[in-house]
Design a protein around this motif. Structure first.
Motif, PDB file in Angstrom:
ATOM      1  N   ARG A  14      -2.895   7.283   8.732  1.00 52.43           N
ATOM      2  CA  ARG A  14      -3.666   6.550   9.622  1.00 52.43           C
ATOM      3  C   ARG A  14      -4.035   5.158   9.179  1.00 52.43           C
ATOM      4  NH1 ARG A  14      -8.063  11.396  11.090  1.00 52.43           N
ATOM      5  NH2 ARG A  14      -6.514  13.146  11.982  1.00 52.43           N
ATOM      6  N   LEU A  15      -3.543   4.900   7.961  1.00 58.16           N
ATOM      7  CA  LEU A  15      -3.920   3.555   7.406  1.00 58.16           C
ATOM      8  C   LEU A  15      -2.764   2.543   7.969  1.00 58.16           C
ATOM      9  CD1 LEU A  15      -5.046   4.493   4.051  1.00 58.16           C
ATOM     10  CD2 LEU A  15      -6.618   3.772   6.218  1.00 58.16           C
ATOM     11  N   GLN A  16      -3.104   1.074   7.911  1.00 55.69           N
ATOM     12  CA  GLN A  16      -2.230   0.163   8.136  1.00 55.69           C
ATOM     13  C   GLN A  16      -1.981  -0.861   7.088  1.00 55.69           C
ATOM     14  OE1 GLN A  16      -0.102   0.180  10.979  1.00 55.69           O
ATOM     15  NE2 GLN A  16      -1.027   2.392  11.506  1.00 55.69           N
ATOM     16  N   GLY A  17      -1.018  -1.554   7.017  1.00 52.30           N
ATOM     17  CA  GLY A  17      -0.738  -2.897   6.445  1.00 52.30           C
ATOM     18  C   GLY A  17      -1.616  -2.582   4.844  1.00 52.30           C
ATOM     19  N   GLN A  18      -2.434  -3.326   4.532  1.00 52.31           N
ATOM     20  CA  GLN A  18      -3.156  -3.748   3.131  1.00 52.31           C
ATOM     21  C   GLN A  18      -3.837  -2.550   3.029  1.00 52.31           C
ATOM     22  OE1 GLN A  18      -2.064  -5.762   0.902  1.00 52.31           O
ATOM     23  NE2 GLN A  18      -1.253  -7.505   1.853  1.00 52.31           N
ATOM     24  N   ASP A  19      -4.619  -1.944   3.880  1.00 49.61           N
ATOM     25  CA  ASP A  19      -5.252  -0.738   3.568  1.00 49.61           C
ATOM     26  C   ASP A  19      -4.561   0.199   3.209  1.00 49.61           C
ATOM     27  OD1 ASP A  19      -8.118  -1.789   4.155  1.00 49.61           O
ATOM     28  OD2 ASP A  19      -7.296  -1.624   6.505  1.00 49.61           O
ATOM     29  N   ARG A  20      -3.168   0.610   3.652  1.00 50.56           N
ATOM     30  CA  ARG A  20      -2.378   1.560   3.150  1.00 50.56           C
ATOM     31  C   ARG A  20      -1.835   1.226   1.678  1.00 50.56           C
ATOM     32  NH1 ARG A  20       1.898   4.604   7.148  1.00 50.56           N
ATOM     33  NH2 ARG A  20       2.598   6.250   5.867  1.00 50.56           N
ATOM     34  N   LEU A  21      -1.333  -0.058   1.621  1.00 48.20           N
ATOM     35  CA  LEU A  21      -0.966  -0.316   0.141  1.00 48.20           C
ATOM     36  C   LEU A  21      -1.739  -0.232  -0.864  1.00 48.20           C
ATOM     37  CD1 LEU A  21       1.067  -1.615  -1.607  1.00 48.20           C
ATOM     38  CD2 LEU A  21       0.316  -3.956  -0.855  1.00 48.20           C
ATOM     39  N   SER A  22      -3.303  -0.505  -0.502  1.00 48.14           N
ATOM     40  CA  SER A  22      -4.561  -0.345  -1.130  1.00 48.14           C
ATOM     41  C   SER A  22      -4.649   1.121  -1.602  1.00 48.14           C
ATOM     42  CB  SER A  22      -5.743  -0.998  -0.681  1.00 48.14           C
ATOM     43  OG  SER A  22      -5.657  -2.385  -0.851  1.00 48.14           O
ATOM     44  N   LEU A  23      -4.502   2.065  -0.716  1.00 46.09           N
ATOM     45  CA  LEU A  23      -4.643   3.378  -1.170  1.00 46.09           C
ATOM     46  C   LEU A  23      -3.467   4.048  -2.083  1.00 46.09           C
ATOM     47  CD1 LEU A  23      -6.258   5.844  -0.938  1.00 46.09           C
ATOM     48  CD2 LEU A  23      -4.880   6.545   1.121  1.00 46.09           C
ATOM     49  N   GLU A  24      -2.166   3.429  -1.734  1.00 48.24           N
ATOM     50  CA  GLU A  24      -1.188   3.650  -2.686  1.00 48.24           C
ATOM     51  C   GLU A  24      -1.342   3.204  -3.936  1.00 48.24           C
ATOM     52  OE1 GLU A  24       3.692   3.019  -2.889  1.00 48.24           O
ATOM     53  OE2 GLU A  24       2.506   2.071  -1.252  1.00 48.24           O
ATOM     54  N   LEU A  25      -1.787   1.951  -4.227  1.00 47.30           N
ATOM     55  CA  LEU A  25      -2.130   1.498  -5.436  1.00 47.30           C
ATOM     56  C   LEU A  25      -3.240   2.211  -6.262  1.00 47.30           C
ATOM     57  CD1 LEU A  25      -1.740  -2.367  -4.668  1.00 47.30           C
ATOM     58  CD2 LEU A  25      -0.228  -1.015  -5.978  1.00 47.30           C
ATOM     59  N   PHE A  26      -4.343   2.585  -5.381  1.00 45.59           N
ATOM     60  CA  PHE A  26      -5.469   3.369  -6.067  1.00 45.59           C
ATOM     61  C   PHE A  26      -5.140   4.493  -6.418  1.00 45.59           C
ATOM     62  CE2 PHE A  26      -9.338   5.941  -5.917  1.00 45.59           C
ATOM     63  CZ  PHE A  26     -10.149   4.937  -6.495  1.00 45.59           C
ATOM     64  N   ILE A  27      -4.243   5.151  -5.950  1.00 45.57           N
ATOM     65  CA  ILE A  27      -3.789   6.851  -6.403  1.00 45.57           C
ATOM     66  C   ILE A  27      -2.591   6.326  -7.479  1.00 45.57           C
ATOM     67  CG2 ILE A  27      -2.151   8.469  -5.753  1.00 45.57           C
ATOM     68  CD1 ILE A  27      -3.272   8.261  -2.888  1.00 45.57           C
ATOM     69  N   HIS A  28      -1.948   5.591  -7.510  1.00 42.41           N
ATOM     70  CA  HIS A  28      -1.069   5.205  -8.807  1.00 42.41           C
ATOM     71  C   HIS A  28      -2.051   4.891  -9.831  1.00 42.41           C
ATOM     72  CE1 HIS A  28       2.250   3.333 -11.010  1.00 42.41           C
ATOM     73  NE2 HIS A  28       1.252   2.449 -11.421  1.00 42.41           N
ATOM     74  N   GLU A  29      -2.917   4.093  -9.807  1.00 42.64           N
ATOM     75  CA  GLU A  29      -3.584   3.736 -10.951  1.00 42.64           C
ATOM     76  C   GLU A  29      -4.397   5.095 -11.605  1.00 42.64           C
ATOM     77  OE1 GLU A  29      -6.606   0.756 -10.408  1.00 42.64           O
ATOM     78  OE2 GLU A  29      -5.114  -0.862 -10.012  1.00 42.64           O
ATOM     79  N   GLN A  30      -4.903   5.812 -10.905  1.00 36.99           N
ATOM     80  CA  GLN A  30      -5.665   7.017 -11.115  1.00 36.99           C
ATOM     81  C   GLN A  30      -4.703   7.919 -11.676  1.00 36.99           C
ATOM     82  OE1 GLN A  30      -9.045   7.160 -11.349  1.00 36.99           O
ATOM     83  NE2 GLN A  30      -9.006   5.057 -10.073  1.00 36.99           N
ATOM     84  N   GLU A  31      -3.569   8.181 -11.420  1.00 32.20           N
ATOM     85  CA  GLU A  31      -2.477   8.906 -11.687  1.00 32.20           C
ATOM     86  C   GLU A  31      -2.119   8.725 -13.071  1.00 32.20           C
ATOM     87  OE1 GLU A  31      -0.308  10.701  -7.675  1.00 32.20           O
ATOM     88  OE2 GLU A  31       0.707   9.152  -8.580  1.00 32.20           O
ATOM     89  N   GLU A  32      -1.934   7.290 -13.242  1.00 32.45           N
ATOM     90  CA  GLU A  32      -1.356   6.540 -14.555  1.00 32.45           C
ATOM     91  C   GLU A  32      -2.365   6.840 -15.686  1.00 32.45           C
ATOM     92  OE1 GLU A  32       1.629   5.715 -15.413  1.00 32.45           O
ATOM     93  OE2 GLU A  32       1.912   6.627 -13.465  1.00 32.45           O
ATOM     94  N   ILE A  33      -3.657   6.737 -15.286  1.00 33.07           N
ATOM     95  CA  ILE A  33      -4.674   6.826 -16.243  1.00 33.07           C
ATOM     96  C   ILE A  33      -4.882   8.430 -16.600  1.00 33.07           C
ATOM     97  CG2 ILE A  33      -7.329   7.078 -16.517  1.00 33.07           C
ATOM     98  CD1 ILE A  33      -7.466   4.450 -14.560  1.00 33.07           C
ATOM     99  N   LEU A  34      -4.628   9.346 -15.706  1.00 33.13           N
ATOM    100  CA  LEU A  34      -4.831  10.634 -15.820  1.00 33.13           C
ATOM    101  C   LEU A  34      -3.654  11.291 -16.877  1.00 33.13           C
ATOM    102  CD1 LEU A  34      -6.280  12.055 -12.381  1.00 33.13           C
ATOM    103  CD2 LEU A  34      -7.352  12.234 -14.842  1.00 33.13           C
ATOM    104  N   ARG A  35      -2.297  10.574 -16.514  1.00 31.99           N
ATOM    105  CA  ARG A  35      -1.260  11.189 -17.299  1.00 31.99           C
ATOM    106  C   ARG A  35      -1.329  10.722 -18.935  1.00 31.99           C
ATOM    107  NH1 ARG A  35       1.824   8.770 -12.745  1.00 31.99           N
ATOM    108  NH2 ARG A  35       3.219  10.356 -11.791  1.00 31.99           N
ATOM    109  N   GLN A  36      -2.033   9.765 -19.190  1.00 33.25           N
ATOM    110  CA  GLN A  36      -2.316   9.290 -20.462  1.00 33.25           C
ATOM    111  C   GLN A  36      -3.637  10.179 -21.089  1.00 33.25           C
ATOM    112  OE1 GLN A  36      -2.107   5.040 -21.050  1.00 33.25           O
ATOM    113  NE2 GLN A  36      -3.270   5.049 -22.978  1.00 33.25           N
TER     114      GLN A  36
END
Length: 595
Positions: free
Chosen positions: A87-109
């Motif tokens: 349901r997200l468009q453009g930069q909002d969708r990219l922002s959520l993707e980046l936010f999830i990526h950051e949290q996943e990388e932190i938790l992996r470490q």
């Protein structure tokens, strides 16, 4: 202070989960809530980027705070995944993707070790960062000084947390190598012995006249007293703990692979720092190939200088001939300022969007002369311009031939252009405007060095040699870092490799290797990112041919702020497709009357 973390973690949950309706609102509320948590959890970082609401606090370094942070990241990831991405468009969708990526990388470490692995070392820690924090703190009002006094009062608790973290490492086996800790007690002692004359005391020696006389008198007395009675005893206690308890328990090994689950841990760090899925041995092989390629280029550059002799002989000459060094700090600073002036005047050749923030060239605090390299970038804020900070200590270690490449790397078109460009993206959430992905940020800065040729720099053979040596060092780092942490190299073996394959001063190569030991994989980001950005440019030039515009390419790379390399590749690929589409469907020509 220690209650803040639990409050932050659990108070955010209802805010994001139930108070908003649309996916866009949910995402933006989540980003805002997490950003406020980040600022509160890392008040030193908040100060550095110009967010001064937490200038009265220091970060909570306790084990309880680390456990609360782990819960926070899990909660953030859970809530982010619950948002309807479709349901997200453009930069909002990219922002959520980046936010999830950051949290996943932190938790992996954190899955390997949920606490601070190395709270202090000869490369980083309280003894280095506290002075940097003071340098970025405003001291213009009574409240600024009261905030600083509160921070000084918080130092004992902050140090207690560092000790608690290190004790946990002693129990679990996650301890630092002896070689990264042996010099720390002396560093802490030097900081303590200059406590009333060094950078921590400087604000009390120049209190603005706009502050009332009574308050000035109060601060002039209270500041040195806090340094003597709160900070100095805490530093002494930390020094004694490291010397008598931690150092005897520290590792004789230097490889990250010697830690519990260390081989897998280092492989994760390599993937995170290189922005992809490269394994340590792949990085090692890539580094060897790049060293051979760059060394071949350097032979021709050395010949242009008129020098006759081997690479080793030229390296010794370039690091010792007094004609290749400045005789005063002022002349060194003047050269950096001249390079930045020329670079700023030529940015329009390569970029559509220029940085709006000012950049000043200034000397580093002399107390940090042994702890920092030739120059570094200091992010600006609303109250303080960004800085290209030049180390004017040890002029005999700052050759003239390194200045152009280093200035372009740290200033424009390197770190300053990229960071200031991100700050200008007003429509993006704060976590993206201040994002840092090592392979992107350091890769861009190393790529920016090579743009010097297109901007009219490196015409002098020695400066061209300096640019190649800068790139060569980043390639050799790939070999030495992976050699230490994945292949069992000794410290001396890594030093010998750098001495034989770069033109760095011998003493600097020892510092380099100690950095790799203390900060596994961190040095890999530069070359990995540069090569990916260069490959993207080559791909765009091949596909677009005569339609390729380097300014548009740089806009595609920088226009979304910092990005993980796989996402950057996707964004640039989309730009190439859109450029091809636009070329195949040109806009209809307008009539002469504009109708």
């Amino acid at each position: 202070m220690r209650k803040l973390f639990a409050i932050c973690v659990f108070s955010l949950l209802p805010l994001v989960a139930g108070a908003v309706d649309t996916a866009e609102q949910q995402a933006r509320a989540l980003f805002t809530a997490d950003w406020q948590w980040r600022l509160q959890a890392r008040p030193d970082y908040a100060t550095a980027i110009g967010e001064h609401r937490f200038n009265h606090t220091l970060s909570d370094t306790s084990l309880a705070a680390s456990r609360a942070a782990l819960l926070h990241h899990r909660a953030m990831l859970q809530q982010a995944r619950a948002i309807a991405t479709e349901r997200l468009q453009g930069q909002d969708r990219l922002s959520l993707e980046l936010f999830i990526h950051e949290q996943e990388e932190i938790l992996r470490q954190l899955a390997f070790y949920p606490y601070q692995l190395q709270p202090i070392s000869n490369q980083d820690g309280l003894h280095i960062r506290f002075a940097q924090m003071v340098a970025s703190t405003p001291f213009a009002s009574e409240s600024d000084y009261r905030n600083y006094l509160a921070r000084l009062d918080a130092v004992p608790a902050h140090v207690d947390g560092l000790v608690e973290q290190m004790r946990e490492g002693m129990v679990t086996g996650w301890v630092a190598p002896k070689t990264t800790m042996a010099g720390v007690p002396a560093m802490l002692r030097a900081m303590r012995e200059s406590i009333e004359s060094g950078p921590l005391a400087a604000p009390f020696g120049s209190i603005p006249a706009t502050i009332t006389p009574a308050a000035r008198e109060e601060f002039a007395a209270a500041g040195p007293a806090a340094l003597r009675t709160k900070v100095a005893p805490a530093l002494q206690a930390l020094e004694a703990f490291i010397r008598t308890e931690y150092l005897p328990a520290a590792r004789d090994t230097i490889s990250a692979s010697a830690l519990p689950g260390g081989a897998e841990y280092y492989a994760l760090l390599v993937a995170q720092q290189t922005g992809g899925s490269l394994a340590p041995l792949d990085v090692h092989a890539l580094g060897l190939r790049e060293v051979d390629r760059i060394r071949a280029l350097m032979r021709g550059t050395i010949a242009r200088t008129g020098f006759h002799g081997s690479f080793a002989q030229f390296s010794a000459f370039a690091n010792s001939d007094r004609r290749l060094f400045f005789k005063s700090p002022d002349k060194l600073l003047a050269r950096y300022r001249k390079v930045m002036g020329r670079a700023n005047a030529r940015l329009g050749r390569l970029f559509l969007t220029l940085p709006a923030e000012d950049l000043v060239v200034k000397p580093a605090a002399r107390e940090n002369g042994e702890a920092v390299g030739g120059a570094y970038y200091e992010e600006g804020s609303a109250l303080r311009p960004a800085g290209l900070v030049v180390n004017t200590a040890r002029l005999d270690a700052r050759p003239i031939w390194e200045v152009e490449a280093l200035a372009l790397h740290e200033g424009v078109p390197g770190h300053h252009l990229q960071v200031a460009r991100a700050h200008q993206l007003a429509g993006l959430p704060a976590f993206r405007r201040h994002a840092w992905y090592p392979a992107f940020g350091e890769g861009w800065a190393l790529y920016a060095e090579s743009l010097g040729y297109e901007m009219g720099f490196y015409k002098d053979a020695f400066s061209a040699f300096g640019q190649l040596n800068s790139e060569l060092l980043r390639a050799a780092r790939m070999v030495a870092d992976t050699g230490i942490h994945a292949m069992g190299w000794s410290r001396q073996q890594a030093i010998d490799y750098l001495n034989a394959n770069t033109a760095n001063a011998l003493a600097d190569n020892e510092i380099e290797v100690d950095r790799y030991i203390a900060q596994p994989a961190k040095a890999l980001a530069y070359k990995a990112g540069q090569l990916r950005i260069q490959a993207l440019r080559a791909r765009a030039q091949m596909v677009l041919g005569e339609r390729f515009d380097v300014r548009q390419f740089h806009e595609a790379v920088l226009g979304n702020g910092a990005l993980p390399l796989p996402i950057l590749e996707r964004q640039v690929g989309r730009w190439i497709e859109e450029s091809l589409e636009a070329a195949s469907h040109p806009a209809p020509a307008r009539a002469a009357n504009g109708s």
